[in-house]
Write an enzyme that holds these catalytic residues in place. Structure first.
Site, short mmCIF file in Angstrom:
data_model
loop_
_atom_site.label_atom_id
_atom_site.label_comp_id
_atom_site.label_asym_id
_atom_site.label_seq_id
_atom_site.Cartn_x
_atom_site.Cartn_y
_atom_site.Cartn_z
N GLU A 176 0.81 -1.22 0.00
CA GLU A 176 0.00 0.00 0.00
C GLU A 176 0.85 1.28 0.00
O GLU A 176 0.80 2.08 0.94
CB GLU A 176 -0.98 -0.01 1.17
CG GLU A 176 -1.95 -1.17 1.10
CD GLU A 176 -2.97 -1.21 2.24
OE1 GLU A 176 -2.85 -0.38 3.17
OE2 GLU A 176 -3.87 -2.06 2.19
N GLU A 290 -5.06 -8.59 -1.34
CA GLU A 290 -5.43 -8.57 0.08
C GLU A 290 -6.86 -8.07 0.16
O GLU A 290 -7.17 -7.00 -0.37
CB GLU A 290 -4.51 -7.64 0.87
CG GLU A 290 -4.86 -7.55 2.36
CD GLU A 290 -4.07 -6.46 3.08
OE1 GLU A 290 -2.83 -6.49 3.02
OE2 GLU A 290 -4.71 -5.57 3.68
#
Length: 489
Positions: A176, A290
């Protein structure tokens, strides 16, 4: 009783997902001294069996802490080699705190050995996220000045080669960057970092055979997918997205039943396709690298209960219909959304749902039209998996698996005229006692549970003559004599 017309175009295949469609995530924070590693035994035979129930698939070691994960540090490592701040600006202080918090995140050789044994023994692939936040040349307040420091990754690569590892390992770089980066990495930097990683991997042929995927970003970071495509699109195997529907801390049971959330995932897929529409890599595979229901570790007493299954099942079906090759569930244990209890390793309801899906659903996907304006009944269709060892009934090529969910308040019968009169094998999942927050799930009225730490046989109900779901339930229907041509291959 509500009757809903459903049409399945079984003459045209709209997608084909990976044989390793299912994946589970293992958070790198568990390697931290303050993590939960001491409570987790990844050498447990029970864990091997449970992971095998989702195989073949991916076991992802990642998360925010992966950005700062070091490999087998000794006592003489000098952290200041990476960080040499001289001023005391607020930005310096913020980054320094993050660094000090994570600098003890150390992966021992023995632990990595256990991860390789676990994944090989359970027929999973190890997807390992490398530390993109370890960088050189960074100057406070400036962007585009730092480069990824590959020295720690090379230590790991050399160790893998020395141990003969590599045939079941795939790689990521960073977690991220749009959300958790202390360096405020740009899209261009991420592309350059992946290009650098690919160049390093080329020095290790046995490791370079695995997949390289990224950039592991969520809704707000879709532009990073374009940056990776532009900078290193030729070198990555797939683009990875992170997806959650809502904040788990502010959600309750009603949130998990709200049909308006079903469209959120489709919006993400559409956004990525739009960003890549003019890219030469627009057809590169997408993964959900994810994903779970609610971020911030899910919702207490909800995410690990039966009610979480509606969003989970819809995600599996909708992802496949969008040709998303792999879906990696956050997380195997830890947080409120864990698939397993972290202390006992007993499965939570979503584990059982994913296991049943993995046992019945193949990789060939068909278009389904559902005449339900309320969107409370969701239906998907794929070829039946014919090589599962977990089902009592053995299905032949040509069989079709239809799976559906009903978040409405009345019984629903799916009117699928093209399969009228066909033999139906039903696998209906319901919560114990009808309680949506039950941690026990029933398959055709019988509780799903381990038997001497072994997965039970999945038995179908062969008495049903219609595709019917009670209110707030979900299930699978195998049409064994559907004779679908595309499912005979």
């Amino acid at each position: 009783m509500k009757e809903i017309a459903v049409t399945i175009d079984d003459k045209n295949v709209i997608a084909s997902v990976s044989e390793s469609f299912h994946g589970v995530a293992f958070d790198a924070s568990l390697f931290s001294p303050k993590g939960l590693w001491s409570f987790v035994d990844i050498t447990s035979p029970k864990l091997f069996k449970l992971l095998e129930g989702l195989s073949p698939g991916y076991f992802r070691v990642g998360g925010t802490f992966a950005n700062w994960l070091f490999f087998d540090l000794d006592e003489n490592n000098k952290w200041k080699d990476y960080w040499a701040f001289k001023d005391k600006t607020p930005e310096t202080a913020t980054i320094t705190r993050r660094w000090l918090f994570r600098k003890q995140n150390n992966l021992k050789k023995e632990t990595f050995d256990d991860l390789v044994k676990l994944t090989k023994g359970s027929k999973m692939r190890l997807l390992f996220d490398l530390n993109a936040e370890v960088r050189t040349g960074y100057e406070i307040g400036k962007k585009m000045t730092s480069t990824w420091d590959s020295s720690e990754a090379e230590k790991l690569f050399k160790y893998c080669v020395s141990k003969g590892y590599g045939d079941n390992i795939d790689w990521e770089l960073g977690n991220e960057p749009d959300h958790t980066s202390a360096h405020n990495l740009t899209e261009k930097q991420v592309g350059e970092d992946f290009k650098a990683l690919h160049k390093v991997l080329e020095k290790y042929p046995t490791l370079n055979k695995g997949s390289l995927v990224g950039p592991d970003v969520g809704w707000m970071g879709v532009s990073y997918v374009k940056g990776l495509a532009d900078g290193a699109g030729d070198h990555v195997t797939a683009f990875t997205l992170h997806q959650y529907y809502f904040d788990g801390n502010t959600s309750d049971v009603s949130t998990y039943l709200d049909a308006t959330y079903f469209k959120k995932l489709q919006q993400l897929f559409d956004k990525v396709k739009d960003v890549l529409k003019n890219s030469p890599h627009k057809d590169k595979p997408l993964w959900l690298g994810e994903t779970s229901s609610g971020y911030n570790s899910g919702t207490k007493d909800v995410s690990d209960r039966y009610v979480s299954g509606f969003l989970t099942l819809d995600k599996l079906g909708l992802s496949a219909a969008n040709n998303v090759k792999v879906v990696i569930r956050q997380t195997i244990y830890n947080g409120y959304y864990g698939l397993l209890d972290k202390n006992t390793l007993e499965p939570n309801p979503d584990y059982w749902l994913m296991h049943v899906h993995n046992s019945l659903v193949g990789n060939t996907v068909f278009k389904v039209d559902v005449s339900d304006p309320t969107n409370k009944a969701r239906v998907y269709a794929q070829c039946t998996k014919t090589n599962s060892k977990h089902t009592q009934s053995r299905y032949y090529k040509g069989s079709l698996t239809i799976f559906a969910l009903n978040v409405g308040d009345e019984d629903v019968t799916l009117k699928i005229d093209q399969y009228s009169g066909k033999k139906i094998y039903s696998y209906i999942l319901t919560p114990e006692g009808g309680q949506l927050t039950s941690q026990k799930v029933l398959l055709n009225g019988k509780e799903l549970k381990l038997v001497s730490d072994q997965l039970p046989e999945l038995n179908a109900d062969e008495s049903k003559t219609s595709f019917t779901l009670s209110p707030k339930t979900f299930g699978f229907f195998v049409v064994s004599d559907a004779n679908v041509e595309a499912c005979k291959k």
